[in-house]
Design an enzyme around this catalytic site. Structure first.
Site, PDB file in Angstrom:
ATOM      1  N   GLY A   1      21.927  35.165  72.273  1.00 50.04           N
ATOM      2  CA  GLY A   1      20.044  34.674  72.573  1.00 50.04           C
ATOM      3  C   GLY A   1      20.077  34.009  73.853  1.00 50.04           C
ATOM      4  N   ASN A   2      19.292  33.873  74.391  1.00 49.13           N
ATOM      5  CA  ASN A   2      19.012  32.590  75.705  1.00 49.13           C
ATOM      6  C   ASN A   2      18.306  32.247  75.281  1.00 49.13           C
ATOM      7  OD1 ASN A   2      15.934  34.011  76.499  1.00 49.13           O
ATOM      8  ND2 ASN A   2      18.268  35.342  77.114  1.00 49.13           N
ATOM      9  N   ARG A   3      17.224  31.336  75.760  1.00 44.89           N
ATOM     10  CA  ARG A   3      15.846  29.744  75.464  1.00 44.89           C
ATOM     11  C   ARG A   3      14.612  30.507  76.391  1.00 44.89           C
ATOM     12  NH1 ARG A   3      18.430  25.710  72.969  1.00 44.89           N
ATOM     13  NH2 ARG A   3      21.008  24.680  74.350  1.00 44.89           N
ATOM     14  N   SER A   4      14.744  31.503  76.649  1.00 46.92           N
ATOM     15  CA  SER A   4      13.343  31.769  76.936  1.00 46.92           C
ATOM     16  C   SER A   4      12.505  31.493  76.065  1.00 46.92           C
ATOM     17  CB  SER A   4      13.566  33.223  77.705  1.00 46.92           C
ATOM     18  OG  SER A   4      11.977  33.415  78.577  1.00 46.92           O
TER      19      SER A   4
END
Ligand code: C5P
Length: 228
Positions: free
Chosen positions: A29-32
């Protein structure tokens, strides 16, 4: 009307970060946080638009009263966005879409085993949805009047960062590009941001800093102005 510059316009906004499954319990995933996309949905609705939000993983709730479709992966976001674009005047790609996904998704939880080598994860490229939206419009001769991309860039100077963004705008072929200068605790998960709006047809980029709601209102004002 000055108070409802997007009255009657259909605006599709993608928001949040995609999650690419490795097995039934794990993902890349990512930090958005989805905050900027949600702020955009709110600002577009306040400007009179009929908003469709395509939401990947977000730390915040979608705005009250906005039609929202939940997606998980880049491929799911892609189908939803390509489909929604067919009935949209404006598409705003604020989502953080994973550039890569695991080549294989294990059907059962990946185990650690003392008698086997540690696993190696092979990644494959995800399609660039923004580029596909532009291509679909070009091929069909119809589609959204305005396609807006985002870019989070880092660099040694403001000039460098603007130059990367200018190149990205050219490469992706979108009409507007919203640049976030990343770093110094700006942007991801934060309530404040600094954005520059670049136009395909040239002109000086406009820069705004403030809350994500203020940035969203500035972006929506540019969109309305661009639609004419
Ligand atoms: O190339 P980069 O990821 O920096 O581009 C960011 C822009 O492209 C964002 O608008 C993002 O939503 C979009 N994007 C996309 N599909 C991808 C990766 C990014 O539409 N696979």
């Amino acid at each position: 009307a000055a108070s409802a510059p997007l009255l009657g316009k259909r605006v599709v906004i993608t928001a949040g970060g995609t999650r690419e499954p490795l097995d039934p319990v794990r993902y890349l995933g990512n930090r958005s946080s989805g905050k900027q996309g949600v702020a955009l949905a709110r600002a577009a609705a306040a400007a009179g638009a009929e908003v469709e939000l395509i939401a990947a993983h977000m730390d915040v709730a979608p705005p009250e009263g906005v039609k929202t479709a939940r997606v998980e992966t880049a491929l799911q976001l892609r189908s939803a966005a390509l489909d929604a674009a067919g009935r949209a005047d404006v598409v705003i790609m604020a989502a953080a879409v994973a550039d890569f996904r695991p080549a294989e998704q294990a059907r059962t939880k990946i185990k650690k085993r003392d008698d086997a080598a540690d696993p190696v994860i092979t990644l494959v490229r995800n399609p660039d949805i923004l580029q596909e939206l532009v291509q679909q419009r070009r091929d069909s001769g119809t589609g959204p009047a305005l396609i807006v991309g985002f870019a989070a860039e880092t660099g040694d100077s403001r000039g460098d960062v603007l130059e990367y963004a200018r190149q990205k705008l050219e490469r992706k072929g979108c009409d507007l590009l919203v640049l976030n200068q990343v770093g110094q605790d700006l942007v991801f998960g934060q309530d404040r941001t600094a954005v520059s709006i670049l136009h395909r047809n040239g002109g000086e980029p406009q820069t705004f800093s403030g809350t994500k709601d203020e940035a969203a209102r500035a972006i929506i004002a540019s969109v309305a102005e661009e639609l004419g």
